[in-house]
Design a protein around this motif. Structure first.
Motif, PDB file in Angstrom:
ATOM      1  N   SER A 108       0.836  -1.210   0.000  1.00 41.42           N
ATOM      2  CA  SER A 108       0.000   0.000   0.000  1.00 41.42           C
ATOM      3  C   SER A 108       0.868   1.257   0.000  1.00 41.42           C
ATOM      4  O   SER A 108       0.528   2.253  -0.632  1.00 41.42           O
ATOM      5  N   TYR A 109       2.023   1.199   0.669  1.00 35.89           N
ATOM      6  CA  TYR A 109       2.913   2.371   0.650  1.00 35.89           C
ATOM      7  C   TYR A 109       3.523   2.561  -0.743  1.00 35.89           C
ATOM      8  O   TYR A 109       3.526   3.661  -1.298  1.00 35.89           O
ATOM      9  N   LEU A 110       4.052   1.476  -1.317  1.00 34.91           N
ATOM     10  CA  LEU A 110       4.705   1.592  -2.628  1.00 34.91           C
ATOM     11  C   LEU A 110       3.718   2.041  -3.714  1.00 34.91           C
ATOM     12  O   LEU A 110       4.088   2.755  -4.650  1.00 34.91           O
ATOM     13  N   LYS A 111       2.460   1.646  -3.562  1.00 31.92           N
ATOM     14  CA  LYS A 111       1.457   2.038  -4.572  1.00 31.92           C
ATOM     15  C   LYS A 111       1.188   3.543  -4.564  1.00 31.92           C
ATOM     16  O   LYS A 111       0.636   4.068  -5.519  1.00 31.92           O
ATOM     17  N   THR A 112       1.579   4.220  -3.485  1.00 30.72           N
ATOM     18  CA  THR A 112       1.434   5.688  -3.488  1.00 30.72           C
ATOM     19  C   THR A 112       2.504   6.340  -4.371  1.00 30.72           C
ATOM     20  O   THR A 112       2.414   7.525  -4.670  1.00 30.72           O
ATOM     21  N   LYS A 113       3.511   5.558  -4.781  1.00 28.30           N
ATOM     22  CA  LYS A 113       4.624   6.102  -5.583  1.00 28.30           C
ATOM     23  C   LYS A 113       4.733   5.454  -6.964  1.00 28.30           C
ATOM     24  O   LYS A 113       5.404   5.979  -7.843  1.00 28.30           O
ATOM     25  N   HIS A 114       4.107   4.256  -7.119  1.00 31.01           N
ATOM     26  CA  HIS A 114       4.419   3.425  -8.288  1.00 31.01           C
ATOM     27  C   HIS A 114       3.222   2.537  -8.584  1.00 31.01           C
ATOM     28  O   HIS A 114       2.712   1.856  -7.688  1.00 31.01           O
ATOM     29  N   GLY A 115       2.782   2.535  -9.818  1.00 33.04           N
ATOM     30  CA  GLY A 115       1.578   1.768 -10.151  1.00 33.04           C
ATOM     31  C   GLY A 115       1.805   0.287 -10.360  1.00 33.04           C
ATOM     32  O   GLY A 115       0.854  -0.500 -10.347  1.00 33.04           O
ATOM     33  N   LEU A 116       3.070  -0.127 -10.509  1.00 31.36           N
ATOM     34  CA  LEU A 116       3.340  -1.523 -10.901  1.00 31.36           C
ATOM     35  C   LEU A 116       3.762  -2.373  -9.701  1.00 31.36           C
ATOM     36  O   LEU A 116       4.823  -2.991  -9.680  1.00 31.36           O
ATOM     37  N   VAL A 117       2.907  -2.387  -8.675  1.00 32.34           N
ATOM     38  CA  VAL A 117       3.202  -3.127  -7.437  1.00 32.34           C
ATOM     39  C   VAL A 117       2.128  -4.194  -7.240  1.00 32.34           C
ATOM     40  O   VAL A 117       0.926  -3.890  -7.272  1.00 32.34           O
ATOM     41  N   TYR A 118       2.560  -5.442  -7.032  1.00 30.96           N
ATOM     42  CA  TYR A 118       1.622  -6.564  -6.881  1.00 30.96           C
ATOM     43  C   TYR A 118       2.037  -7.387  -5.663  1.00 30.96           C
ATOM     44  O   TYR A 118       3.167  -7.265  -5.183  1.00 30.96           O
ATOM     45  N   THR A 119       1.120  -8.219  -5.180  1.00 28.06           N
ATOM     46  CA  THR A 119       1.408  -8.982  -3.954  1.00 28.06           C
ATOM     47  C   THR A 119       1.353 -10.483  -4.218  1.00 28.06           C
ATOM     48  O   THR A 119       0.664 -10.948  -5.128  1.00 28.06           O
ATOM     49  N   TYR A 120       2.096 -11.213  -3.380  1.00 22.75           N
ATOM     50  CA  TYR A 120       2.121 -12.674  -3.493  1.00 22.75           C
ATOM     51  C   TYR A 120       2.234 -13.275  -2.093  1.00 22.75           C
ATOM     52  O   TYR A 120       3.154 -12.957  -1.346  1.00 22.75           O
ATOM     53  N   ILE A 121       1.273 -14.111  -1.758  1.00 27.39           N
ATOM     54  CA  ILE A 121       1.323 -14.886  -0.508  1.00 27.39           C
ATOM     55  C   ILE A 121       1.404 -16.354  -0.903  1.00 27.39           C
ATOM     56  O   ILE A 121       0.550 -16.835  -1.667  1.00 27.39           O
ATOM     57  N   PRO A 122       2.406 -17.105  -0.432  1.00 28.93           N
ATOM     58  CA  PRO A 122       2.486 -18.527  -0.810  1.00 28.93           C
ATOM     59  C   PRO A 122       1.306 -19.319  -0.244  1.00 28.93           C
ATOM     60  O   PRO A 122       0.749 -18.949   0.795  1.00 28.93           O
ATOM     61  N   ASN A 123       0.950 -20.372  -0.942  1.00 19.89           N
ATOM     62  CA  ASN A 123      -0.110 -21.251  -0.455  1.00 19.89           C
ATOM     63  C   ASN A 123       0.464 -22.147   0.646  1.00 19.89           C
ATOM     64  O   ASN A 123       1.459 -22.843   0.441  1.00 19.89           O
ATOM     65  N   ARG A 124      -0.183 -22.100   1.801  1.00 16.58           N
ATOM     66  CA  ARG A 124       0.299 -22.856   2.958  1.00 16.58           C
ATOM     67  C   ARG A 124       0.470 -24.336   2.631  1.00 16.58           C
ATOM     68  O   ARG A 124       1.337 -25.013   3.176  1.00 16.58           O
ATOM     69  N   TYR A 125      -0.367 -24.852   1.725  1.00 17.61           N
ATOM     70  CA  TYR A 125      -0.444 -26.300   1.550  1.00 17.61           C
ATOM     71  C   TYR A 125       0.467 -26.847   0.461  1.00 17.61           C
ATOM     72  O   TYR A 125       1.031 -27.917   0.614  1.00 17.61           O
ATOM     73  N   ASP A 126       0.638 -26.101  -0.636  1.00 17.34           N
ATOM     74  CA  ASP A 126       1.532 -26.685  -1.636  1.00 17.34           C
ATOM     75  C   ASP A 126       2.872 -25.954  -1.738  1.00 17.34           C
ATOM     76  O   ASP A 126       3.776 -26.422  -2.438  1.00 17.34           O
ATOM     77  N   GLU A 127       3.031 -24.840  -1.034  1.00 15.38           N
ATOM     78  CA  GLU A 127       4.332 -24.148  -1.046  1.00 15.38           C
ATOM     79  C   GLU A 127       4.993 -24.139   0.318  1.00 15.38           C
ATOM     80  O   GLU A 127       6.210 -24.139   0.431  1.00 15.38           O
TER      81      GLU A 127
END
Length: 563
Positions: free
Chosen positions: A98-117
């Motif tokens: 959320s902080y980086l998106k105030t400066k840059h539009g190309l920010v995405y998130t990734y949370i690993p899957n607890r079960y297969d990662e």
């Protein structure tokens, strides 16, 4: 229960502080026990200030991390913000993205899957970055041990910035920057930040470059305070400042996602304990029962209606989690009872059908029940995965490390850890873990202990005393809620068992000519005989306020009583 009264600090130090602050001896004693010995130290403690936060550039590699992010923004690179599925990880990802998106539009998130990662940086996550043209991954609350994975990413042309707070291994990953105050070569003055705290320091460093002030970053501190509470890090130094101001944000102007959680439970003034038991389990439930992405979506949502919808779904996951954890705990307790043919110093259980998302909670429940270092295993793909919990003052991380020849990987800290191993190695691990603990643990640690800070009389408990006591908050490790011991008490005759099933104890205690104080002991109904018929007893307790029909009075929150 073992009762232990903490040693009295040097009387000269207590008296000097008592005089300097004009407080009672018990208050001065509590402060000296917490390492506060001068007027200036007390002022810093009682009046947390954002100015007391350290310069983020004191952390090793901070300049490199900031330079790489600035380059990514200037070159319009895609940035992937990567974090774990627990509260510390998801709050970190919400904060950074959320902080980086105030400066840059190309920010995405990734949370690993607890079960297969599983826990930490995964090859699947790195491959996702490659396939979607990400040239920079910022990993939060994980990564300090991901030496091979960071090397793999580097070969693919993907840079890593790591923000972690776990103990590093023998080798530091070859990332652009590894921010971790626990690095031996890092001279950052405060070592006990959580993952979200390390992420916040990076945000602070970026903000300084843009001439933003610390006040501009206040809206992010509700996330940091939530992570500090959930991750059970010491609430001292910088964590105390961050938790203090984060609670102010939570109680005055929380982000829509946290407000939506609070609206469900109709709670107004939250303490750090409420954050741990109300907010954190709901955020955690998403990663346990479904996917951590849901928690991040809730925490970054800006529209109130959407936040309420997310919070409602996450509440359903939390109800499912409670039901699942109850069933597995019962099954685990039955398994332990069946194995009770010999005395053991550990509790290690396994069932391939148990839900991986709740084994950490089950491990905590088993530790509370049997008071032994505990490891709970389940099947995860072709391996076994486990969560470990410990009893106070015993390092379960070290104990697991001593069994590393049977383990594929492990991580964590003194009181909580996770590990994976091959199924055929389970019996050997179980034996090695029991052998190590039985040889190294102080047997006193296998009996639950209540540590009382100070012995006081009931007459010491005044409204002024309680007003000062409240200012010791926020409480947490290394600044726990004060526990007092008082002897020669009697019940006035009004003591009784209360609650629907009469499992709680309510009494009215006096001591000599002192004013009577109500005491409540949850789950202590079976101790009624101790106080019956005005028999003298002693108690360990904390002090809180009870509000009843508009009247507020002080009461003893009983921890234990003895004849």
């Amino acid at each position: 229960m073992r009762w232990t009264l903490k040693p009295k600090p040097e009387i000269e130090k207590v008296q000097a502080l008592q005089e300097a602050l004009q407080v009672s001896e018990p208050i001065a004693t509590l402060l000296v026990q917490r390492g506060i010995e001068t007027y200036e130290e007390a002022k810093t403690f009682f009046r947390p200030s954002l100015e007391d936060l350290h310069d983020p550039y004191l952390m090793k590699d901070m300049d490199k991390a900031v330079a790489r992010i600035e380059k990514a923004i200037a070159n319009k690179e895609n940035i992937l913000v990567y974090g774990d599925y627990d509260v510390d990880g998801t709050t970190s990802v919400a904060l950074m993205s959320s902080y980086l998106k105030t400066k840059h539009g190309l920010v995405y998130t990734y949370i690993p899957n607890r079960y297969d990662e599983g826990y930490g940086v995964s090859y699947k996550g790195i491959n996702f970055a490659l396939e979607n043209d990400f040239s920079l991954i910022i990993a939060l609350d994980c990564g300090v041990k991901a030496v091979e994975k960071v090397a793999y990413a580097k070969k693919l042309g993907i840079d890593f910035i790591i923000c972690d707070h776990h103990r590093p291994g023998n080798e530091i990953p070859d990332a652009v920057a590894v921010l971790d105050p626990k690095r031996e070569d890092c001279e950052y003055p405060y070592k006990e930040l959580c993952g979200c705290g390390v992420g916040f320091k990076l945000v602070q460093a970026l903000a300084q470059k843009d001439e933003q002030t610390i006040e501009d970053l206040l809206p992010y501190l509700d996330l940091v305070a939530t992570a500090i509470g959930a991750d059970i890090v010491p609430i001292t130094g910088e964590n105390r400042v961050l938790a203090y101001y984060g609670l102010m944000v939570i109680n005055s102007n929380p982000r829509p996602g946290i407000k939506a959680i609070l609206d469900q439970v109709e709670k107004t003034e939250l303490t750090i304990t409420d954050v741990v038991f109300i907010v954190a389990p709901r955020i955690n439930a998403a990663g346990r029962m479904k996917h951590g992405n849901f928690a991040v979506a809730l925490l970054v949502e800006e529209e109130e209606d959407n936040a309420n919808q997310y919070a409602s779904e996450i509440n359903e996951y939390n109800l499912d989690r409670r039901e699942t954890d109850k069933e597995i705990t019962e099954a685990a307790l039955n398994q332990i009872e069946e194995q009770k043919e010999q005395e053991r110093f550990t509790t290690v259980v396994y069932d391939e059908t148990w839900h991986k998302g709740v084994i950490g909670i089950v491990a905590s429940r088993l530790t509370e029940t049997y008071y032994r270092p505990t490891v709970v295993f389940t099947k995860s793909g072709d391996k076994l995965a486990a969560s470990a919990r410990s009893v106070r003052d015993f390092d379960v991380y070290e104990a697991i490390g001593a069994c590393s020849e049977h383990i594929e990987q492990f991580g964590g800290h003194k009181y909580a850890a996770g590990l994976t191993l091959k199924e055929e190695n389970y019996p050997a691990f179980k034996k090695a873990f029991e052998d190590f603990v039985s040889k190294t643990i102080d047997k006193n640690l296998l009996v639950p202990e209540i540590k009382a800070d100070v012995k006081i009389d009931l007459k010491d408990i005044t409204p002024k005393f309680y007003r000062i006591l409240k200012q010791l908050a926020p409480y947490g490790p290394e600044n726990m809620t004060p526990v007092f011991m008082t002897e020669d008490l009697v019940d006035t005759g009004y003591g009784k068992c209360v609650g629907q099933d009469k499992t709680h104890l309510r009494l009215t205690a006096t001591q000599g000519n002192s004013k009577a104080l109500v005491g409540i002991g949850f789950g202590m109904g079976d101790k009624f005989e101790i106080i019956f018929d005005k028999k003298p007893f002693k108690a360990v307790y904390s002090i809180d306020e009870n509000e009843w029909q508009g009247n507020v009075s002080l009461q003893l929150k009983l921890r234990d009583i003895k004849a």
